[in-house]
Design an enzyme around this catalytic site. Structure first.
Site, mmCIF file in Angstrom:
data_model
loop_
_atom_site.group_PDB
_atom_site.id
_atom_site.type_symbol
_atom_site.label_atom_id
_atom_site.label_comp_id
_atom_site.label_asym_id
_atom_site.label_seq_id
_atom_site.Cartn_x
_atom_site.Cartn_y
_atom_site.Cartn_z
ATOM 1 C CB SER A 50 -0.925 0.001 1.219
ATOM 2 O OG SER A 50 -1.827 -1.071 1.119
ATOM 3 C CB CYS A 274 -7.335 -1.076 3.086
ATOM 4 S SG CYS A 274 -6.476 0.497 3.164
ATOM 5 C CD GLN A 278 -10.196 3.488 -0.275
ATOM 6 O OE1 GLN A 278 -9.593 3.485 -1.357
ATOM 7 N NE2 GLN A 278 -9.659 3.995 0.819
ATOM 8 C CG ASN A 316 -0.874 2.373 4.661
ATOM 9 O OD1 ASN A 316 -0.840 3.528 4.263
ATOM 10 N ND2 ASN A 316 -0.247 1.381 4.057
ATOM 11 C CG HIS A 358 -4.535 -2.402 7.353
ATOM 12 N ND1 HIS A 358 -4.320 -3.012 6.138
ATOM 13 C CD2 HIS A 358 -4.571 -1.074 7.107
ATOM 14 C CE1 HIS A 358 -4.194 -2.096 5.200
ATOM 15 N NE2 HIS A 358 -4.352 -0.903 5.755
ATOM 16 C CD GLU A 360 -4.060 -6.357 7.142
ATOM 17 O OE1 GLU A 360 -5.262 -6.348 7.432
ATOM 18 O OE2 GLU A 360 -3.519 -5.485 6.435
#
Ligand SMILES: Nc1ncnc2c1ncn2[C@@H]1O[C@H](COP(=O)(O)OP(=O)(O)O)[C@@H](O)[C@H]1O
Ligand SMILES: Nc1ncnc2c1ncn2[C@@H]1O[C@H](COP(=O)(O)OP(=O)(O)O)[C@@H](O)[C@H]1O
Ligand SMILES: [Mg+2]
Ligand SMILES: [Mg+2]
Lengths: 397, 1108
Positions: A50, A274, A278, A316, A358, A360
């Site tokens: 990312s 993330c 979107q 992020n 996130h 994860e």
């Protein structure tokens, strides 16, 4: 260490110059300059796709304390264009450490600057918003600025294609093993015959390996497909569910992905993380917009609108889903407590869940890993229902 | 059950303070408590506050709605509850004291009886966290690993358990006093010895045999949970000193430096898992041991793969020293938020007080490195056991912030004020071979640097000490810079690198052979100036409104000059014996007084435990060392007005104790303005010679005195002024070594040792005046003085004013004595041209050294001539007694002083000069000691201060006041006790009154030979006890240890031998935590009062006494 580290500069597009000492490769790189406030996890950040197209500035001043190692990676390579720190540790101390942060970047051919006032940079980005910048050995700012203006601007090009996998592969914990979408490993075929394991296809917009690990940990077979894989291609893997991964940049570039989601929704349970979140939002007609300086760090408070519980999350992203003009059947499931932006969506009647942050982690708090359980349950239920339906159908014949 | 759950909000809440400052429980709880009271009242809740410690901000009348300065005991607090009927109680803000008291109240059924709900963390959770067995059970349930251990009662069992666990093992005696009897056993032989010790040391003859984790990393997490179950981490901290050294005695960094993200998250998850399991509602501190790095692991018994990565050591279900540190390290106000959570608020409902915009439900992000170093009292106790272990010994701590560890560490070292100054310091004995060992003690960090300086590699040092190489390598980088500064010539870039590593101008000067002032000039010529960055909880992500700064050498300065009317308040640095929380109290009030008078306050301090370093106490806070360099830098950074013209802010040096006063001369030389008494006035008061002349000129008597540079001179001087004399070195040097000397032989002995300590130094010799000591605080405007009240000591002069019990008002002084004292005080104020506070100690000779206070008050001869008043000392500053006297007279001394400094005379402020009319109350201040924590330290009272804290007893009459002071300070003698007496020959005559009083009060007497004889001579029964430990039959120490006696009187007047004889008696009493009187006067006061009015005291809010 033999390598002599000379002067290096970060020059922002507004002309401000931050002189320091070279970190990593002696090269020039441009990108969108962003800061991350996590105090640990620099190697996971560096290898997080990312960050493709960006120059990363950790706000924590002491980087490299515990070195770098083969385990703390989130993708095949370092993904940032450049790395800018207050200071880097050339004598790391950790049982797992194999290379200093400098050597690590050097061997990955990534340039960086060390010894700059990263807090000053952060304060500038905070007030002026993120901007383009160039990391360069040239001491002449004018020349640097010229090179910068010549370079492509972040947000004007699609970075996803650059970081996504070329071809589909099956995740086996280690190195990606390319496969033709037709033939699949006998082992997993056996599993499927037994109907025990779940097969998840992950659309790779810039996936972090820990997402794949979190799925396998929960007894899923994971197949990773390129960002532009069509709905049919994905369905051909006969998945029980689809996970749309995080990734870099502006979702407006991902029309094919949006198409794919439209093709899959209703057919399969979907989890979007993330950028994946979107993409789902756009697929249902929602809009996305660019944040002034994004959310990057491990301390973003997110509220689960259903339970009222607050989770500290790893984030992020530079773009967000616009809460105005959300289609009626997309419900905001999670919200950011700092700026009230959308942090998660749930479809009113389809098995579709998304989060902007996130689950994860890696780096960041592990508090949200439970969301993978939710997804896997969702997938399992769906699978049971369909197979039940199928067997009933069979019986009635 | 959680308040959040049933939406119940209390109207009136009882907050329990932590009582006197003792080792392990310092100013941090005043900080936490004060913040919590504010926080509760913001929510419209009435606050009832009880604390026995008057030197606290939290006991100010405007901090809580009802302030009780009363003993922290169940009966007293029950009476408060009965009177106030609070519907809630907060137990988790008063340290271990508050926590235990709350549990006792609940067990005594008091809370239930008056249906007081426990707010925040519930009693059951507290029990689960505090009770070792319950805790163990819970953690097993949660799947969190605790070090294997087992409680045993015989050496045989111990050996068996050790076999299972595997050596080395730590032996932790259950319920020992002062952690004695513990230790680490590496093999069965050692274990036999240590376990035997431990078992006998333990009150219940039980020791815990636990797997030794010495050498593992010690990591702390400060975490919070609200009633809705939301959990966050405020901060994690890594101890530089690995497991084996108490966290309170360890150098600590925040955030952790050697943990990867996976390590960090593993421990974070565990910590949150635990507070969920405990159902904490508020703040909590979790201590963990983590696997050591490679170099250290090599030196330890092999750690199997099956072994967990970490163990949970301990959980403190309350705000703590560490949470205060975490608050200051991150800017996150833990106590404030904990109080709101206790009212049922959830984290997401609460705003982040720093950014105002974001919420409290987040985790602070640091963009700097924080270093804490403990401050130990061994400069006061040269004979104490300086080794550090699992029992905390530090009295206070300093904190420093910078962008590198090296710089933060060096700034913290500068802040310590322990005579070391910088890491360059080395003990004389190290010169060739280097330090004898690298064992943990108060000089550990200097020993590590010295070893590296002598060529040991950081890795070697790490293998020897268990300190992670990341830290020792940082020390090596510092040492390397030392070498460069020594060898290379001082270039601009070298200077810059040195400053970025935290080198002070003095250090650079020493190494590069320049004067500090030259270094400073050069530095400024090169434009190498500090910039100031903000502590904002969010690493710059959001705009912050906090005015909380630290210095560093980088590009951008965030601290624009404040401008306008403003003044700098110099704080008092780390809490140490002789300079305690009182001076933080004064600094805080100075800041508030400035604001009240319409100017802005700029605070400088380095102590994270304090209210003065709370982000909203002053208009701006600089968290910096209190030394010349950093203070001048800050003044210069603030030295322009709003139009950018030069406008140097003045400094206040009167409130931060000796620390601030000592800076006055440097400021004077640098030509920087000082508010109030200026550098020359301060020097006049402090310089013995100049003061003597002044006193003589104004007819103010001082004790006859002289100075000597060698034994011959000393004998002559002493001969002239007559024995006993009081001797002390002319300047402080690792312990004041002030002594009362009775004979020529003693003088010679003193001189020999003094000369060994500091060859060629001058020794000051005063006539020791036996008499009543009186202490006066006054504010002077140069013309007039205002004296809020006079404090009379219970102990005769010779016991340090800080260790004496002081009584307000001076009950047994006669009119003329009072007038003389007022007159002298006024003369001194005028003669010195004092502007602000001053503190004077007088001694009155004649009319008997001991004067009763109670009903049987010995009337003192009236009319002058018969008694004589001498001035002992003038301190041109605030003092230890300012909070006490301000509270019991309601005369806000600090505020008045600040007004005076700004030009408003005492009269203009509406006060009548002279002695203020006495209040209709009696208040007694009693000292509290931490001796049980300081093995090897002698407890006898003398001219050197030894106490760490104080309590106050206040009542309408003396009897009640002193009784409460004795109860609160642990000196109360229960009715019909067995009392052991061992009285020095010189005191025997004086002791007759005491002995009679004891017998009359119905106590049973035990005594050593000579004393027993004297008692029998009075026709009073006494059990004679063997003094020599070797002797057959039960010895003095036996009857103390087996609990036969519950109080001890042991005086020491005389030569060294008398002193040594009683040492083991006094230590035994300390370990057993029973009253031990070494001054006859204290004992006599105790006995007389208790006899006079046992238990007959009031329990009232401060306001009632004052208005009564
Ligand atoms: N099993 C152990 N092995 C080695 N050191 C230990 C062990 N348990 C505790 N310690 C040390 O003792 C110190 C004090 O122990 P702790 O349980 O925290 O007592 P306290 O209540 O005084 O904080 C710890 O900070 C740690 O350094
Ligand atoms: N000449 C003296 N005669 C009797 N006692 C004295 C004399 N000088 C000092 N003392 C005792 O010693 C104590 C400490 O002395 P002081 O000068 O006040 O040192 P400090 O600066 O530590 O307060 C005093 O409180 C007093 O009890
Ligand atoms: Mg502890
Ligand atoms: Mg004194």
């Amino acid at each position: 260490m033999s390598d002599q580290r000379g002067d290096m500069y970060l020059v922002l597009e507004d002309g401000s110059v931050y002189p320091g000492r070279r970190l990593g490769a002696e090269a020039e790189a441009t990108g969108e300059v962003v800061f991350n406030t996590s105090m640990t996890g620099y190697q996971e950040m560096l290898t997080d796709p990312s960050y493709g197209g960006q120059i990363l500035v950790p706000t924590y001043p002491l980087i490299g304390n515990y070195g770098t190692n083969p385990a703390d990676v989130e993708s095949r390579q370092v993904q940032v264009n450049a790395f800018v720190v207050r200071s880097d540790c050339d004598e790391p101390s950790h049982p797992l450490s194999e290379w200093t942060i400098h050597d690590y970047l050097l061997h990955n051919g990534i340039p960086g600057v060390s010894g700059v006032d990263t807090r000053a940079i952060t304060r500038k980005l905070r007030s002026r918003g993120v901007m383009m910048g160039i990391v360069t050995p040239r001491s002449d700012p004018a020349a640097a600025l010229q090179a910068l203006s010549a370079a492509p601007r972040y947000g004007e090009v699609d970075v996803v294609d650059a970081v996504s996998t070329e071809q589909a592969y099956e995740w086996n914990g280690g190195a990606p093993a390319p496969i033709s979408s037709a033939a699949r490993s006998s082992a997993t075929q056996a599993n499927e015959a037994a109907g025990r394991r779940l097969r998840i296809v992950v659309s790779d917009y810039g996936v972090k390996q820990n997402i794949l690990r979190c799925l396998t940990k929960r007894g899923c077979d994971v197949t990773v497909v390129p960002d532009d894989a069509s709905a049919d291609e994905i369905l051909r893997h006969r998945p029980d569910g689809v996970l749309l991964s995080p990734g870099p940049g502006d979702p407006v570039f991902l029309d094919s992905a949006v198409e794919t989601v439209r093709g899959l929704s209703g057919k399969l349970p979907i989890m979007g993380i993330c950028l994946g979140h979107q993409v789902v939002a756009r697929a249902f007609g929602a809009n996305t917009f660019k944040l002034k300086f994004g959310h990057r760090g491990g301390n973003q408070p997110v509220k689960d609108m259903q339970t009222g519980r607050v989770y500290v999350t790893a984030q992020n992203h530079g773009y967000a889903v616009d809460s105005n003009g959300l289609p009626a059947d997309l419900r905001v499931s999670h919200m950011n407590l700092n700026d009230n932006t959308v942090e998660g969506l749930r479809h009113a009647n389809l098995p579709i869940m998304t989060i902007q942050y996130h689950s994860e982690a890696s780096p960041g708090p592990h508090d949200s890993e439970y969301l993978f359980d939710r997804f896997v349950e969702m997938v399992r239920e769906m699978k049971d229902r369909t197979s039940a339906a199928a067997s009933n159908g069979g019986a009635s014949l | 059950m959680s308040l959040a759950a049933d939406g119940y909000t209390p109207k009136k809440v009882l907050v329990i303070g932590s009582g006197p400052i003792i080792i392990g429980q310092a100013a941090e709880f005043d900080y936490a408590g004060t913040q919590a009271c504010k926080s509760l009242r913001e929510e419209g809740v009435q606050v009832v506050l009880v604390n026995s410690n008057p030197a606290t901000i939290m006991t100010d009348e405007d901090v809580a709605d009802f302030v009780y300065i009363e003993p922290l005991t169940v009966p007293v607090v029950e009476r408060i509850i009965e009177r106030e009927r609070p519907d809630g109680i907060l137990a988790t803000l008063g340290g271990q004291t508050g926590l235990n008291l709350a549990v006792e109240l609940s067990e005594a059924g008091v809370l239930e009886k008056y249906n007081v709900r426990v707010l925040g963390t519930q009693i059951e959770s507290i029990r689960k966290a505090e009770d070792r067995e319950k805790f163990r059970a819970l953690l097993d349930e949660l799947g969190e690993p605790v070090p294997p251990s087992e409680a045993v009662e015989t050496v045989k069992e111990a050996l068996e358990v050790a076999e299972q666990i595997g050596y080395p093992v730590v032996v932790r005696p259950a319920y020992t006093l002062g952690g004695t009897g513990g230790g680490v056993a590496n093999d069965p032989v050692e274990l036999r010895r240590i376990a035997a010790n431990g078992i006998s040391a333990s009150l219940v003859n039980q020791v815990l045999i636990e797997k030794s984790l010495i050498g593992w990393k010690e990591i702390e997490y400060e975490v919070m949970r609200d009633g809705a179950g939301n959990t966050i981490t405020i901060c994690n901290m890594e101890n530089l000193d690995p497991m084996g050294v108490h966290t309170g005695d360890s150098i600590v960094v925040a955030p952790s430096q050697t943990l990867s993200d996976k390590d960090y998250q593993r421990l974070r998850t565990a910590s949150l898992n635990i507070i969920r399991g405990l159902e904490i509602e508020g703040g909590c501190n979790v201590q963990l041991a983590y696997r050591p790095g490679t170099e250290v692991a090599e030196t330890l018994p092999p750690i199997g793969d099956e072994e967990p990565m970490y163990y949970v050591i301990e959980v403190n279900p309350r705000v703590s020293r560490s949470s205060a540190l975490a608050s200051k390290a991150t800017g996150y106000p833990i106590a404030r938020i904990a109080a709101k959570i206790a009212l049922g608020k959830t984290l997401d409902e609460l705003p982040n007080a720093i950014t105002k915009k974001t919420t409290a439900a987040f985790e602070p992000a640091l963009d700097y490195c924080v270093v804490k170093i403990p401050r130990w009292p061994f400069d006061k106790f040269p004979t104490g056991d300086r080794r550090l272990g699992t029992q905390m010994k530090a009295t206070g701590e300093v904190m420093a912030i910078d962008r590198t560890f090296e710089a933060a560490l060096q700034k913290a070292v500068r802040s310590l004020e322990n005579g070391r100054g910088s890491l360059l310091w080395e003990d004389r004995s190290w010169s060739e071979a280097g330090p004898p060992d690298l064992e943990p003690d108060d000089d550990r960090i200097w020993k590590l640097a010295a070893a590296i300086r002598r060529g040991k590699t950081p890795e070697d040092v790490s293998r020897i000490t268990g300190v992670d190489p990341w830290f020792t390598r940082a020390l090596a980088r510092i040492v390397n810079m030392e070498k460069r500064l020594l060898s290379e010539d001082l270039s601009m870039s070298l200077m810059k690198s040195a400053k970025q590593l935290g080198f002070s101008d003095i250090q650079i000067g020493t190494l590069a052979d320049r004067l500090p002032e030259q270094v400073r000039e050069l530095r400024k010529d090169w434009g190498i100036l500090p910039v100031y960055k903000m502590v904002d909880t969010c690493a710059g992500e959001f705009e912050a409104t906090t005015p909380y700064f630290y210095s560093t050498y980088e590009q951008e300065n965030e601290a624009e000059p404040l401008g306008g009317n403003r003044a700098i308040v110099l704080g008092s640095g780390p809490i140490r014996i002789g300079q305690g929380i009182e001076f933080d109290y004064c600094s805080v009030h100075a800041a508030w007084a400035l604001q009240a008078s319409g100017s802005k306050s700029i605070m400088i301090n380095s102590n994270p435990e304090t209210v003065s370093t709370d982000f909203d106490t002053s208009d701006r806070l600089y968290f910096e060392p209190l030394d010349e360099e950093s203070v001048r830098n800050i003044v210069e950074n603030e030295a322009t007005d709003n139009d950018g013209d030069l406008d140097v802010p003045p400094s206040m040096v009167q409130f931060g104790g000796q620390t601030a006063i000592n800076l006055s001369q440097a400021l004077g030389v640098a030509g920087l303005p000082i508010l109030g008494s200026d550098a020359s006035v301060i020097d006049m008061a402090s310089d013995r010679g100049r003061f003597e002349q002044m006193a003589a000129r104004h007819g103010i008597p001082q004790p006859p005195a002289g100075t000597a540079r060698n034994a011959e001179q000393a004998l002559q001087v002493a001969g002239n002024i007559g024995y006993p004399v009081l001797v002390r070195p002319s300047y402080v040097l690792g312990g004041r070594a002030m002594e009362i000397v009775q004979s020529p032989t003693e003088i010679v002995r003193y001189f020999e040792s003094a000369m060994r300590a500091a060859p060629g130094q001058t020794i000051l010799i005063d006539r020791y005046l036996e008499g009543v000591e009186v202490e006066v605080d006054a504010v002077s405007d140069g013309e007039n003085v205002l004296i809020p009240g006079i404090m009379q000591h219970i102990e005769r002069a010779g016991v340090h004013s800080g260790d004496s019990m002081a009584v307000y008002p001076a009950l047994s002084l006669n009119e003329s004595e009072v007038n003389t004292i007022v007159d002298y005080t006024a003369r001194i104020g005028r003669a010195l041209g004092m502007r602000g506070l001053m503190n004077i100690q007088y001694v009155i000779t004649g009319g008997g050294a001991y004067r009763g206070f109670g009903a049987g008050r010995t009337p003192s001869p009236n009319g002058s001539g018969e008694t004589q008043v001498y001035v002992l000392e003038v301190n041109p500053r605030s003092s230890r007694t300012i909070p006490f006297i301000s509270k019991v007279t309601r005369i806000p001394m600090v505020r008045i002083a600040v007004e005076v400094m700004q030009g408003r005379s005492i009269i203009d402020q509406g006060y009548t000069p002279g002695l203020a009319p006495r209040r209709n109350l009696v208040a007694v201040k009693a000292p509290v000691f931490s001796m049980s924590k300081l093995t090897g330290v002698d407890t006898f009272l003398g001219p050197e201060m030894k106490s760490t804290g104080e309590v106050m007893g206040i009542d309408r009459e003396y009897e009640g006041a002193v009784a409460k002071a004795l109860i609160a300070s642990g000196l109360y003698i229960q009715d019909n006790s067995n009392v052991l007496l061992s009285i020095a020959d010189r005191d025997k005559a004086d002791a007759l009154g005491l002995v009679r009083a004891l017998a009359k009060a119905g106590h049973t007497l035990y005594a050593t030979g000579g004393t027993a004889e004297m008692i029998r001579a009075l026709g009073i029964d006494v059990h004679e006890v063997e003094k020599r430990l070797a002797g057959e039959g039960p010895t003095v120490v036996d009857i103390i240890e087996d609990g036969t006696v519950s109080a001890v009187v042991n005086t020491v007047t005389g030569d060294r031998r008398t002193l040594q004889d009683g040492f083991h008696i006094r230590r035994a009493a300390v370990e057993r935590r029973i009253p031990c009187f070494t001054a006859l006067d204290t004992a006599r006061a105790a006995v007389e009062t208790v006899h006079a009015g046992s238990q007959a005291y009031n329990v009232l809010p401060l306001a009632d006494y004052l208005e009564g």
